[in-house]
Design an enzyme around this catalytic site. Sequence first.
Site, short mmCIF file in Angstrom:
data_model
loop_
_atom_site.label_atom_id
_atom_site.label_comp_id
_atom_site.label_asym_id
_atom_site.label_seq_id
_atom_site.Cartn_x
_atom_site.Cartn_y
_atom_site.Cartn_z
CB CYS A 125 43.73 33.09 30.17
SG CYS A 125 42.77 33.42 31.64
CB CYS A 126 48.42 35.54 31.05
SG CYS A 126 48.67 34.45 32.45
CB CYS A 208 44.76 33.10 38.75
SG CYS A 208 44.92 34.73 38.02
CB CYS A 211 47.11 29.35 36.89
SG CYS A 211 45.99 29.55 35.51
CB CYS A 234 51.43 36.05 34.14
SG CYS A 234 52.26 37.41 34.94
S1 SF4 Z 1 47.24 33.12 35.80
FE1 SF4 Z 1 45.72 31.72 34.89
S2 SF4 Z 1 43.67 32.56 35.36
FE2 SF4 Z 1 45.21 34.13 35.81
S3 SF4 Z 1 45.22 35.35 33.98
FE3 SF4 Z 1 46.86 33.82 33.73
S4 SF4 Z 1 45.94 32.03 32.72
FE4 SF4 Z 1 44.28 33.40 33.42
#
Ligand code: SF4
Length: 238
Positions: A125-126, A208, A211, A234
Amino acid sequence: MVNQALTYQTIETHPPIDFSSDTETKGALEVLKWAYDTYKEEIVYACSFGIEGIVLIDLISKVKPDAKIVFLDTDVHFKETYELIEKVKNRYPTLQIEMKKPKLTLAEQAQEYGDELWFTNPNKCCEIRKVIPLNEVLSDPVAWISGLRREQSETRKHTQFLNKDNKFKSIKVCPLIHWTWKDVWRYAHKNSLDYNILHDRGYPSIGCKTCTQPAINMDDLRSGRWTGKGKTECGLHL
Ligand code: SF4
């Protein structure tokens, strides 16, 4: 014209630069003056709009009022963060603040990788929502600025003012490496800077909303990030 003596390929062999004359901001203002003088239009500040970011924006505005600033807008930030960005835009109208979005919308990401990828695979996701967008932002500039402080975590304690950034093939400039948490807040209050109100609710580090939770240990300011996931960064600073 960029000073070619300090491009990515040669920074390791360049003689160290002395930023010690600026004691008031622990070198930060001097580093920023040097960075904008050296890289001119080819430097960008990747700002997360945490309290360090707010301080850096204020310092940058004194050096380069039309500086390029980019926020990695993952689409899952707290509403308080978006509200703060609007306040900053009003306070510093000449700064160029770009909201950089990932290629995939949240719906497209869910379709391709499943719902709530931040829970099932936060690294992926990151990568999609932060690392790839920053890579796109840094495809042109020679250097970027980051608000890393040595005190923040084990992984950041060896950060230098100027760092060769292998991940993004760039030079990472970190003006706040010697600042403590108290230094940051002292500057913010002294200059009446707007900041994210979540800081007053137990969130020293804000990412985010999916998280981030209040810090579980105030001796570890990033302990509210990816709690229980075995993840501390991240991927932008690894
Ligand atoms: S901090 Fe969490 S929601 Fe944001 S990009 Fe990374 S995994 Fe995705």
